[in-house]
Enzyme design. Structure first.
Site, PDB file in Angstrom:
ATOM      1  N   CYS A 114      46.832  38.539  47.165  1.00 50.71           N
ATOM      2  CA  CYS A 114      46.540  38.933  45.772  1.00 50.71           C
ATOM      3  C   CYS A 114      45.680  40.191  45.679  1.00 50.71           C
ATOM      4  CB  CYS A 114      45.874  37.789  45.034  1.00 50.71           C
ATOM      5  SG  CYS A 114      46.999  36.406  44.800  1.00 50.71           S
ATOM      6  N   HIS A 245      42.642  41.132  38.613  1.00 50.10           N
ATOM      7  CA  HIS A 245      43.729  40.299  39.126  1.00 50.10           C
ATOM      8  C   HIS A 245      43.825  39.068  38.230  1.00 50.10           C
ATOM      9  CE1 HIS A 245      46.303  37.893  41.505  1.00 50.10           C
ATOM     10  NE2 HIS A 245      45.351  37.088  41.962  1.00 50.10           N
ATOM     11  N   ASN A 275      50.004  34.066  37.862  1.00 48.76           N
ATOM     12  CA  ASN A 275      49.501  34.873  38.979  1.00 48.76           C
ATOM     13  C   ASN A 275      50.686  35.493  39.719  1.00 48.76           C
ATOM     14  OD1 ASN A 275      48.437  35.887  41.335  1.00 48.76           O
ATOM     15  ND2 ASN A 275      47.210  34.077  41.819  1.00 48.76           N
TER      16      ASN A 275
HETATM   17  N1  ACO Z   1      48.029  19.320  36.501  1.00 50.30           N
HETATM   18  C1  ACO Z   1      47.192  18.292  36.297  1.00 50.30           C
HETATM   19  N2  ACO Z   1      46.183  17.985  37.140  1.00 50.30           N
HETATM   20  C2  ACO Z   1      46.018  18.780  38.222  1.00 50.30           C
HETATM   21  C3  ACO Z   1      46.880  19.864  38.503  1.00 50.30           C
HETATM   22  C4  ACO Z   1      47.918  20.123  37.586  1.00 50.30           C
HETATM   23  N3  ACO Z   1      48.774  21.144  37.739  1.00 50.30           N
HETATM   24  N4  ACO Z   1      46.468  20.465  39.644  1.00 50.30           N
HETATM   25  C5  ACO Z   1      45.408  19.754  40.083  1.00 50.30           C
HETATM   26  N5  ACO Z   1      45.137  18.743  39.226  1.00 50.30           N
HETATM   27  C6  ACO Z   1      44.083  17.747  39.308  1.00 50.30           C
HETATM   28  C7  ACO Z   1      43.543  17.565  40.702  1.00 50.30           C
HETATM   29  O1  ACO Z   1      44.354  16.713  41.457  1.00 50.30           O
HETATM   30  C8  ACO Z   1      42.182  16.991  40.419  1.00 50.30           C
HETATM   31  O2  ACO Z   1      42.335  15.610  40.150  1.00 50.30           O
HETATM   32  P1  ACO Z   1      41.242  14.550  40.680  1.00 50.30           P
HETATM   33  O3  ACO Z   1      39.970  14.947  40.010  1.00 50.30           O
HETATM   34  O4  ACO Z   1      41.799  13.251  40.226  1.00 50.30           O
HETATM   35  O5  ACO Z   1      41.208  14.727  42.157  1.00 50.30           O
HETATM   36  C9  ACO Z   1      41.749  17.671  39.126  1.00 50.30           C
HETATM   37  O6  ACO Z   1      42.950  18.184  38.542  1.00 50.30           O
HETATM   38  C10 ACO Z   1      40.770  18.794  39.330  1.00 50.30           C
HETATM   39  O7  ACO Z   1      41.230  19.630  40.411  1.00 50.30           O
HETATM   40  P2  ACO Z   1      40.462  20.912  40.830  1.00 50.30           P
HETATM   41  O8  ACO Z   1      41.225  21.572  41.936  1.00 50.30           O
HETATM   42  O9  ACO Z   1      39.024  20.612  41.080  1.00 50.30           O
HETATM   43  O10 ACO Z   1      40.586  21.761  39.469  1.00 50.30           O
HETATM   44  P3  ACO Z   1      40.027  23.176  39.151  1.00 50.30           P
HETATM   45  O11 ACO Z   1      39.252  23.124  37.904  1.00 50.30           O
HETATM   46  O12 ACO Z   1      39.370  23.833  40.342  1.00 50.30           O
HETATM   47  O13 ACO Z   1      41.345  24.009  38.818  1.00 50.30           O
HETATM   48  C11 ACO Z   1      42.797  25.597  39.912  1.00 50.30           C
HETATM   49  C12 ACO Z   1      42.360  24.130  39.800  1.00 50.30           C
HETATM   50  C13 ACO Z   1      43.368  26.010  38.596  1.00 50.30           C
HETATM   51  C14 ACO Z   1      43.820  25.705  41.025  1.00 50.30           C
HETATM   52  C15 ACO Z   1      41.560  26.466  40.244  1.00 50.30           C
HETATM   53  O14 ACO Z   1      40.842  25.880  41.283  1.00 50.30           O
HETATM   54  C16 ACO Z   1      41.911  27.887  40.623  1.00 50.30           C
HETATM   55  O15 ACO Z   1      42.332  28.672  39.804  1.00 50.30           O
HETATM   56  N6  ACO Z   1      41.641  28.278  41.889  1.00 50.30           N
HETATM   57  C17 ACO Z   1      41.761  29.677  42.292  1.00 50.30           C
HETATM   58  C18 ACO Z   1      43.166  30.146  42.486  1.00 50.30           C
HETATM   59  C19 ACO Z   1      43.097  31.623  42.827  1.00 50.30           C
HETATM   60  O16 ACO Z   1      42.261  32.361  42.324  1.00 50.30           O
HETATM   61  N7  ACO Z   1      43.897  32.120  43.683  1.00 50.30           N
HETATM   62  C20 ACO Z   1      43.681  33.545  43.957  1.00 50.30           C
HETATM   63  C21 ACO Z   1      44.380  34.111  44.874  1.00 50.30           C
HETATM   64  S1  ACO Z   1      46.043  33.553  45.104  1.00 50.30           S
HETATM   65  C22 ACO Z   1      46.635  34.500  46.447  1.00 50.30           C
HETATM   66  O17 ACO Z   1      45.946  35.202  47.117  1.00 50.30           O
HETATM   67  C23 ACO Z   1      48.096  34.330  46.814  1.00 50.30           C
END
Ligand code: ACO
Length: 318
Positions: A114, A245, A275
């Protein structure tokens, strides 16, 4: 001193739009969850026969047209992607042939996930700064849908496909004020496509520890604001637009807070694009320029974080 200016921008998105409601039918998720946690409403998905190079070609042609140049004027092509058409030749070489400028310039790919576009832009800028290149085509593109596990709700709701391109030109005045690049390979396991060429593991899909990536991204983007502004001697109040990004609206909001800009000074495309990895910054840039928000003379802060981890930033006057 050779400065680097943006002469023109272009972008391309596949025709097919996938709504959050479609994902609700595929995995255990909801439109409400996706929007609340990421800001994403929809994303574009490439056709099965549509490749990264196909998207790059359209974005590059748009940028060439906006820059009002002939493709033969391009001295260098740097293309950021993690989803190349082939292992080799590079997508940059395939694109060069499509543009009808074979054997007129150097062309190569950059792989920094990314952060790829920030890396590619910075590399091209160094070529221009050294005086060896006058005009460069920089492209960022990814066909993420081809490496998504559509049964993994932790990743399949986040990504989309798309491409953006810019034409850079040597200039007597800024232009680019500062570029910063970072990498920390000790975090490789937190965000990766585990199967490779020399290490085929049989898992060719994006795997991510989302929450840990999130925390790293917020910290990295926070600290890069100060070091980049310090390098170029500008202050937060000098920045007109944050062009980040587009991974997650919450990461973008945290960066905007750190930069001291309100959200109306952020080019946000994550809701419509998801993304698009290497494509996301040039897509956002092109969006902001074409809809008239970003004007000549405006100072922009570009930043990205991605797998590696890699992260980086660019401050420039458009
Ligand atoms: N729908 C519903 N629930 C979900 C989903 C979904 N699509 N995905 C995860 N959950 C659940 C999880 O299982 C978890 O459930 P639990 O509490 O029962 O275990 C809960 O939601 C919370 O999960 P978290 O991972 O803690 O949620 P978070 O608030 O961190 O959001 C997300 C997840 C959106 C993926 C976030 O962490 C994020 O954006 N991370 C960064 C991604 C990024 O920036 N990537 C950049 C580079 S990508 C590259 O280089 C190719």
């Amino acid at each position: 001193m050779n400065y680097t200016k943006i002469l023109g921008t272009g972008s391309y998105l596949p025709e097919r739009v996938m709504l959050n409601s479609e994902l609700e039918a595929m995995v255990d998720t909801s439109d409400e969850w996706i929007q609340a946690r990421t800001g994403i409403k929809e994303r574009h998905i490439a056709r099965e026969d549509e490749t990264t190079c196909d998207m790059c070609e359209q974005a590059a042609l748009n940028a060439i047209q906006a820059a009002d140049i002939d493709p033969s004027e391009i001295d260098l092509i740097v293309l950021a992607t993690s989803t190349p058409d082939l292992i080799y030749p590079s997508t940059a070489c395939l694109l060069q042939a499509r543009l009808g400028v074979s054997n007129t310039c150097a062309a190569f790919d950059v792989q920094a996930a990314c952060s790829g576009f920030v890396y590619a832009f910075s590399i091209a800028e160094k070529f221009i700064q050294s005086g060896s290149v006058k005009k460069a085509l920089v492209v960022g593109a990814d066909a993420n849908s081809k490496i998504l596990d559509w049964t993994d709700r932790g990743t399949c709701v986040l990504f989309g496909d798309g491409a953006g391109a810019i034409i850079l030109e040597a200039s007597d005045e800024p232009g680019v004020y500062a570029t910063r690049l970072h990498a920390d390979g000790s975090h490789a396991h937190l965000l990766q496509v585990p199967s490779g060429v020399s290490k085929p593991t049989g898992d060719p899909f994006i795997r991510m520890s989302g929450n840990e990536v999130f925390k790293f991204a917020v910290n990295a983007m926070g600290s890069i604001v100060d070091e980049t502004l310090q390098e170029c001697g500008l202050s937060k109040s000098d920045i007109d637009w944050l062009v980040p990004h587009q991974a997650n609206q919450r990461i973008i909001k945290a960066t905007a807070r750190k930069l001291g800009v309100t959200m109306d000074k952020v080019i946000l495309t994550v809701a419509e694009h998801g993304n698009t990895s290497g494509g996301s910054i040039p897509l956002a840039l092109d969006t902001g320029i074409r809809d008239g928000r970003i004007k000549r003379g405006d100072k922009l802060f570009l930043e990205a974080v991605g797998s590696g981890f890699t992260w980086g930033s660019i401050v420039l006057k458009y």
